[in-house]
Design a protein around this motif. Structure first.
Motif, PDB file in Angstrom:
ATOM      1  N   UNK A   1      14.466   8.350   0.450  1.00  0.00           N
ATOM      2  CA  UNK A   1      13.649   7.044  -0.335  1.00  0.00           C
ATOM      3  C   UNK A   1      14.091   5.538   0.088  1.00  0.00           C
ATOM      4  N   UNK A   2      13.478   4.677  -0.048  1.00  0.00           N
ATOM      5  CA  UNK A   2      13.641   3.227   0.395  1.00  0.00           C
ATOM      6  C   UNK A   2      15.411   2.957  -0.184  1.00  0.00           C
ATOM      7  N   UNK A   3      15.590   3.445  -1.504  1.00  0.00           N
ATOM      8  CA  UNK A   3      16.795   2.960  -2.020  1.00  0.00           C
ATOM      9  C   UNK A   3      18.076   3.786  -1.432  1.00  0.00           C
ATOM     10  N   UNK A   4      17.582   4.985  -1.089  1.00  0.00           N
ATOM     11  CA  UNK A   4      18.638   5.956  -0.804  1.00  0.00           C
ATOM     12  C   UNK A   4      19.059   5.484   0.989  1.00  0.00           C
ATOM     13  N   UNK A   5      17.864   5.182   1.707  1.00  0.00           N
ATOM     14  CA  UNK A   5      18.286   4.635   2.999  1.00  0.00           C
ATOM     15  C   UNK A   5      19.249   3.501   2.940  1.00  0.00           C
ATOM     16  N   UNK A   6      18.784   2.497   2.157  1.00  0.00           N
ATOM     17  CA  UNK A   6      19.696   1.275   2.138  1.00  0.00           C
ATOM     18  C   UNK A   6      21.330   1.632   1.604  1.00  0.00           C
ATOM     19  N   UNK A   7      21.420   2.567   0.792  1.00  0.00           N
ATOM     20  CA  UNK A   7      22.543   2.811   0.293  1.00  0.00           C
ATOM     21  C   UNK A   7      23.434   3.625   1.440  1.00  0.00           C
ATOM     22  N   UNK A   8      22.487   4.682   2.043  1.00  0.00           N
ATOM     23  CA  UNK A   8      23.213   5.559   3.147  1.00  0.00           C
ATOM     24  C   UNK A   8      23.679   4.405   4.288  1.00  0.00           C
ATOM     25  N   UNK A   9      22.732   3.537   4.777  1.00  0.00           N
ATOM     26  CA  UNK A   9      23.168   2.627   5.677  1.00  0.00           C
ATOM     27  C   UNK A   9      24.329   1.873   5.308  1.00  0.00           C
ATOM     28  N   UNK A  10      24.461   1.273   4.112  1.00  0.00           N
ATOM     29  CA  UNK A  10      25.570   0.515   3.713  1.00  0.00           C
ATOM     30  C   UNK A  10      26.983   1.566   3.748  1.00  0.00           C
ATOM     31  N   UNK A  11      26.884   2.686   3.266  1.00  0.00           N
ATOM     32  CA  UNK A  11      27.972   3.630   3.316  1.00  0.00           C
ATOM     33  C   UNK A  11      28.331   3.810   4.856  1.00  0.00           C
ATOM     34  N   UNK A  12      27.313   3.969   5.734  1.00  0.00           N
ATOM     35  CA  UNK A  12      27.745   4.207   6.921  1.00  0.00           C
ATOM     36  C   UNK A  12      28.462   2.882   7.738  1.00  0.00           C
ATOM     37  N   UNK A  13      27.976   1.794   7.396  1.00  0.00           N
ATOM     38  CA  UNK A  13      28.770   0.785   8.125  1.00  0.00           C
ATOM     39  C   UNK A  13      30.085   0.440   7.203  1.00  0.00           C
ATOM     40  N   UNK A  14      30.175   0.834   6.321  1.00  0.00           N
ATOM     41  CA  UNK A  14      31.671   0.732   5.509  1.00  0.00           C
ATOM     42  C   UNK A  14      32.680   1.785   6.052  1.00  0.00           C
ATOM     43  N   UNK A  15      32.338   2.556   6.840  1.00  0.00           N
ATOM     44  CA  UNK A  15      33.350   3.708   7.307  1.00  0.00           C
ATOM     45  C   UNK A  15      34.064   3.255   8.355  1.00  0.00           C
ATOM     46  N   UNK A  16      35.392   3.630   8.217  1.00  0.00           N
ATOM     47  CA  UNK A  16      36.529   3.133   9.088  1.00  0.00           C
ATOM     48  C   UNK A  16      36.138   3.682  10.527  1.00  0.00           C
TER      49      UNK A  16
END
Length: 553
Positions: A66-81
């Protein structure tokens, strides 16, 4: 915790790992999984620039999130080390990797060839998400391939296995992933899977390339012309599909559609146990089939071709005796039931009219899913309940709406009793033909996109038989199809809203409007980032009839 995952964590945590195609659904899932395993040296590569990376990620995750899930997943990806090499630094330092993870389509991009070839020469191992699933799943894997029907079959099987858990909570859980783009990847679920839990994988031709593994239960739904340009010939494409079974043992099962001549040929030369299914044949020893009440049957013993290089293995589970009969022309009859035979003993699994989704091809998908469920030990009661509960997969002959009055959009006429179906996932001529054959009554077809092989002459013949008018959107598939529609009514438009607007002008009560592209990249061109088919149709003004989930009724 899954001991396979624990061992994997120890093996890779100090490795230098590079991921090619980070914004894609596979690459992003691998990055999250490896970071969760404690890997400290991850480098992700992507064609995109820092400015376009987010849009590329969103496109790759549109169907599964969903749109919210995409936003959350993208944020999680960019926060990975992890370190990200964008377009200007793409594949920088890739030759320093200990392992390179690639997406299923990596070899189709010319920019990858030089450095990746050098990496292979250097002995750097390549891996991918499908191999991870096979390596780390602690329980049985069901792998499903074929030109058409993979996603529906996989989701039908999931429905059946979930019903089993609802009926008996102590039963093993089921998970689904792979090439099914309607669902997120489940790499992060591997750690909690038990040894009896079932992993269902939809496996594309690209994922089969150099896979090196076979599932405990492999399903081949059918084979028809597709991806010919990519593989060079239809024979090469068939060999790729057959490779699903290359590493099976005598303890594994091959569930094969014997109504498809190419699939049946493959089934005749496998060493694993073969469990055939068919709408047109009956089996007296092993298999699943459609039984027609009162039909007079004529039995015959089929030839058993030898595998090249040696004789067929005794006791392989290949059907010893079959019964040939006329194909059913009316799968809705209450007298038609799906019967499964194990070691000569038959039992009814479900009635043909228990299946809600329309079309003979979906009955074949149900036969495949029910066969696999039976081999997994599911009782017939749960199989029937799962078949009855399944309402279809998004974008696969998905009913969207029936407008019941003549109000239409902004007061326009012509919408009374017009049904709208979304078959966006049909990206080949063969799959669009199957959708046309599933629908009774006049059809207005919306198609287009880019061709990737297939018989457009056959599609044109089906259109002339079943369709009153065609609305075409730009693409090479449209160009191919138009060559065979010189004496047929069609209209070319530039976008999806214009296509739907035209259906208002030509539709009459009893018509069905079917979006079924018959070409690739339709969604990327005309849906992603825009207002999609379902939303556009639901904006049409008018009363909505309760739908019986069968086209043409």
């Amino acid at each position: 915790m899954n001991p396979k995952v624990e061992r994997f964590n120890q093996e890779v945590k100090d490795k230098k790992i590079h991921i090619v195609g980070l914004s894609g659904s596979e690459g992003a899932a691998i990055a999250r999984f490896l970071a969760g395993c404690g890997v400290r040296q991850i480098v992700g590569h992507d064609f995109q620039t820092p400015e376009t990376f987010k849009d590329s990620f969103y496109q790759a995750h549109t169907s599964s999130h969903t749109a919210k899930d995409r936003q959350r997943a993208f944020k999680d990806l960019r926060n990975l080390p992890i370190t990200i090499r964008f377009k200007d630094e793409y594949l920088k330092d890739v030759l320093e990797a200990d392992i390179i993870f690639v997406s299923q389509n990596w070899f189709n991009y010319p920019a990858n060839s030089p450095l990746m070839f050098k990496a292979g020469e250097k002995g750097i191992p390549f891996s991918n998400i499908t191999q991870l699933y096979f390596q780390l799943a602690p329980g049985p894997v069901v792998g499903i391939t074929g030109t058409k029907g993979k996603t529906t079959t996989a989701n039908l099987l999931l429905e059946i296995l979930n019903i089993r858990v609802k009926q008996s909570p102590a039963q093993p859980r089921a998970y689904i992933s792979g090439n099914d783009r309607t669902r997120p990847q489940v790499l992060n679920e591997l750690s909690k899977m038990g040894r009896d839990d079932v992993l269902i994988l939809e496996i594309s031709n690209r994922q089969l390339t150099d896979l090196g593994y076979s599932p405990h239960i492999g399903i081949l739904t059918n084979i028809s012309a597709d991806h010919i340009k990519e593989h060079g010939s239809f024979d090469n494409y068939r060999l790729i599909k057959e490779s699903l079974f290359a590493h099976q043992t005598s303890e594994d099962w091959a569930v094969i559609n014997y109504d498809n001549s190419f699939a049946r040929e493959i089934g005749s030369r496998l060493f694993s146990k073969v469990f055939p299914y068919s709408r047109q044949l009956e089996f007296t020893d092993q298999g699943a089939f459609l039984e027609i009440g009162g039909a007079k049957l004529e039995t015959r013993r089929p030839a058993r071709p030898s595998r090249p290089g040696g004789p067929s293995r005794p006791g392989s589970g290949r059907p010893e005796l079959e019964t040939r009969r006329p194909a059913s022309g009316c799968p809705e009859l209450e007298t038609e039931k799906v019967v499964a035979v194990r070691d000569g003993v038959g039992e009814v699994l479900f009635g043909a009219n228990d299946l809600k989704i329309p079309g003979a091809h979906n009955l074949e998908n149900a036969l495949a899913a029910a066969s696999a469920a039976l081999l997994l030990g599911v009782e017939p009661e749960a199989i029937k309940a799962g078949i009855k509960a399944f309402s279809g997969v998004k974008g696969r002959l998905e009913f969207v709406r029936e407008v019941a009055d003549r109000a239409g959009l902004a007061g326009r006429a012509g919408l009374a009793g017009v049904k709208y179906y979304n078959d966006l996932s049909s990206t080949t001529p063969a799959s669009t033909i199957a959708a046309l054959e599933a629908i009774s009554g006049p059809i207005i077809l919306i198609a287009g996109g880019d061709e990737k092989g297939g018989d457009f002459a056959e599609l044109a013949r089906a259109i002339k038989k079943k369709v009153k008018t065609v609305v075409l959107l730009p693409g090479t598939a449209t160009d191919r199809l138009k060559a065979y529609l010189t004496d047929f009514d069609y209209l070319e438009v530039s976008d999806l809203p214009a296509a739907i607007k035209h259906t208002l002008d030509v539709s009459t009560p009893g018509d069905t409007v079917l979006l079924s592209p018959a070409g690739a990249y339709f969604a990327k061109r005309y849906v992603v980032g825009k207002e999609g088919f379902n939303r556009l149709v639901k904006r049409l003004r008018g009363d909505t009839k309760k739908h019986c989930n069968q086209p043409g009724q």
